[in-house]
Design a protein around this motif. Structure first.
Motif, PDB file in Angstrom:
ATOM      1  N   ALA A   1      14.150  -7.304 -29.089  1.00 38.93           N
ATOM      2  CA  ALA A   1      13.130  -7.996 -29.882  1.00 38.93           C
ATOM      3  C   ALA A   1      13.617  -8.234 -31.308  1.00 38.93           C
ATOM      4  O   ALA A   1      14.416  -7.469 -31.859  1.00 38.93           O
ATOM      5  N   ASP A   2      13.129  -9.312 -31.913  1.00 38.25           N
ATOM      6  CA  ASP A   2      13.396  -9.655 -33.308  1.00 38.25           C
ATOM      7  C   ASP A   2      14.907  -9.699 -33.552  1.00 38.25           C
ATOM      8  O   ASP A   2      15.620 -10.392 -32.842  1.00 38.25           O
ATOM      9  N   ASP A   3      15.393  -8.975 -34.562  1.00 38.86           N
ATOM     10  CA  ASP A   3      16.818  -8.960 -34.885  1.00 38.86           C
ATOM     11  C   ASP A   3      17.522  -7.741 -34.293  1.00 38.86           C
ATOM     12  O   ASP A   3      18.567  -7.308 -34.789  1.00 38.86           O
ATOM     13  N   HIS A   4      16.976  -7.178 -33.243  1.00 37.62           N
ATOM     14  CA  HIS A   4      17.543  -5.998 -32.624  1.00 37.62           C
ATOM     15  C   HIS A   4      18.492  -6.392 -31.488  1.00 37.62           C
ATOM     16  O   HIS A   4      18.225  -7.352 -30.744  1.00 37.62           O
ATOM     17  N   TRP A   5      19.577  -5.645 -31.376  1.00 36.01           N
ATOM     18  CA  TRP A   5      20.548  -5.862 -30.299  1.00 36.01           C
ATOM     19  C   TRP A   5      20.939  -4.530 -29.680  1.00 36.01           C
ATOM     20  O   TRP A   5      20.973  -3.501 -30.364  1.00 36.01           O
ATOM     21  N   VAL A   6      21.248  -4.577 -28.402  1.00 32.06           N
ATOM     22  CA  VAL A   6      21.954  -3.468 -27.770  1.00 32.06           C
ATOM     23  C   VAL A   6      23.427  -3.634 -28.111  1.00 32.06           C
ATOM     24  O   VAL A   6      23.995  -4.725 -27.925  1.00 32.06           O
ATOM     25  N   ILE A   7      24.044  -2.573 -28.638  1.00 29.01           N
ATOM     26  CA  ILE A   7      25.430  -2.667 -29.087  1.00 29.01           C
ATOM     27  C   ILE A   7      26.244  -1.500 -28.537  1.00 29.01           C
ATOM     28  O   ILE A   7      25.708  -0.477 -28.116  1.00 29.01           O
ATOM     29  N   GLU A   8      27.554  -1.685 -28.559  1.00 27.97           N
ATOM     30  CA  GLU A   8      28.498  -0.619 -28.230  1.00 27.97           C
ATOM     31  C   GLU A   8      29.455  -0.462 -29.406  1.00 27.97           C
ATOM     32  O   GLU A   8      29.946  -1.456 -29.942  1.00 27.97           O
TER      33      GLU A   8
ATOM     34  N   ARG B   1      30.395  -4.092 -30.831  1.00 25.66           N
ATOM     35  CA  ARG B   1      30.306  -5.096 -29.783  1.00 25.66           C
ATOM     36  C   ARG B   1      28.839  -5.372 -29.459  1.00 25.66           C
ATOM     37  O   ARG B   1      28.096  -4.476 -29.071  1.00 25.66           O
ATOM     38  N   LEU B   2      28.450  -6.621 -29.628  1.00 27.32           N
ATOM     39  CA  LEU B   2      27.107  -7.030 -29.249  1.00 27.32           C
ATOM     40  C   LEU B   2      27.027  -7.147 -27.727  1.00 27.32           C
ATOM     41  O   LEU B   2      27.914  -7.708 -27.090  1.00 27.32           O
ATOM     42  N   SER B   3      25.950  -6.621 -27.148  1.00 27.49           N
ATOM     43  CA  SER B   3      25.795  -6.692 -25.704  1.00 27.49           C
ATOM     44  C   SER B   3      24.632  -7.596 -25.306  1.00 27.49           C
ATOM     45  O   SER B   3      24.835  -8.652 -24.707  1.00 27.49           O
ATOM     46  N   THR B   4      23.410  -7.211 -25.669  1.00 29.67           N
ATOM     47  CA  THR B   4      22.222  -7.924 -25.218  1.00 29.67           C
ATOM     48  C   THR B   4      21.180  -7.923 -26.329  1.00 29.67           C
ATOM     49  O   THR B   4      20.935  -6.874 -26.935  1.00 29.67           O
ATOM     50  N   PRO B   5      20.541  -9.057 -26.626  1.00 33.09           N
ATOM     51  CA  PRO B   5      19.503  -9.061 -27.657  1.00 33.09           C
ATOM     52  C   PRO B   5      18.236  -8.372 -27.179  1.00 33.09           C
ATOM     53  O   PRO B   5      17.897  -8.407 -25.994  1.00 33.09           O
TER      54      PRO B   5
END
Length: 338
Positions: free
Chosen positions: A86-93, A80-84
């Motif tokens: 920097a660059d192509d990095h995301w906070v995920i669950e 699950r994508l949460s919040t972008p």
């Protein structure tokens, strides 16, 4: 907290449209802080409770199909994508394939995603054990990829998958929310037109929500927001003539309270907010709140208590339970007025 929500609330398992009703055909409980009254009605009757010169502030964030099927060490999972970041990095669950809790993400592992995409798990996020920072490698633009391979995030109370359109509000313009800003869902173009024709003002903000399934002890994480200059100016004018600013959803409260000054004046702003609204802090920008019904462990209840006060909030939840109001994103509505 347990007094605010019953142990077994009635849950909305599907959108009202699936039952042959319109989006706005949900119950509305109106709670008045000044007089203490509780009034039961229908969301279609919102015009009865807001008037000329009042301002409804709505969230224009659109919901992403943010849940992706994946494989981690040969095991089916949901990412699950949460919040972008920097660059192509995301906070995920990470979740199990049947949407259960996964546990701490294995840092250094790789999640294989559809169409040759992947997510490399880099580090725990904010020192927690639920979310992590991941680097996404996608074959094309994120929105196009999610449209073809993603699905809406859902929880166990929703028994089947619904199209992403079921998770969009009539105000949705700016894709970016992991989960729907659901307070705006019962609005229709007809209701908006009726409100405007009666002199009710409507203005936009944007706040992109992250995943909402907080663990005990977690506080809400930073979220991206934008308060346009025109909205800030209009809100200040409304207060100057004695009108009420009513936030459509806790996301709108978070955005507006981020940009309000000590004197109650709003300024435009864009960025990321980590503000947590509590009864101790109180509300400075917002006079009323239109929201849904939340579980007792929800972090939103502190914000609701700031809007309503503890006694009125508890009576509202008891009354909603007694009348069979339905909880969650497809459920009934709660309007808290000053």
């Amino acid at each position: 907290m347990s007094a605010l929500a019953p142990a077994r609330p009635l849950e909305a398992h599907e959108p009202p449209e699936a039952l042959g009703r319109s989006r706005g055909d949900v119950a509305l409980l109106v709670a008045s802080r000044s007089g203490g009254e509780l009034v039961h009605g229908s969301f279609h009757e919102l015009w009865r409770f807001v008037g000329p010169g009042d301002l409804l502030v709505v969230n224009t964030s659109a919901t992403l199909a943010a849940a992706l099927p994946g494989r981690l060490d040969g095991q089916a999972v949901e990412l699950r994508l949460s919040t972008p970041a920097a660059d192509d990095h995301w906070v995920i669950e990470l979740r199990t394939a049947d949407r259960g809790r996964y546990g701490p993400p294995p840092i250094g592992a790789r999640v294989e995603l559809p169409a040759g995409a992947r997510a490399d798990l880099l580090a725990p996020y904010a020192g927690g054990e639920r979310l992590c920072l991941a680097r996404l490698s996608l074959p094309r633009r994120l929105e196009d990829y999610l449209r073809d391979h993603g699905r809406a995030i859902r929880y166990d109370h929703v028994g089947r998958a619904w199209p992403i359109d079921a998770y969009q509000t009539v105000f949705a313009l700016d894709p970016g929310s992991a989960e729907m800003p659901s307070a705006g869902r019962p609005f229709s173009t007809e209701l908006v037109t009726s409100l405007v024709a009666r002199g009710v003002l409507i203005a936009p903000v944007m706040l992109h929500t992250g995943v909402s399934s907080l663990e005990p002890g977690e506080t809400p994480y930073p979220e991206r927001y934008r308060v346009p200059a025109a909205t800030a100016r209009l809100a200040n004018a409304v207060h100057s003539w004695g009108g009420r600013i009513i936030a459509v959803g806790t996301t709108v409260v978070r955005a507006l309270e981020t940009v309000v000054g000590p004197d109650g004046a709003l300024a435009p702003g864009t960025g990321s907010t980590d503000l947590v609204v509590t009864p101790e802090r109180g509300l400075r920008a917002v006079d009323g709140l239109l929201t849904g019904w939340h579980e007792p462990e929800s972090s939103h209840l502190k914000l609701l208590e700031a809007a309503a006060g503890a006694d009125l909030l508890e009576r509202s939840y008891r009354a909603a339970h007694a009348r069979g109001y339905r909880w969650h994103e497809f459920g009934d509505a709660h309007l808290i007025l000053p």
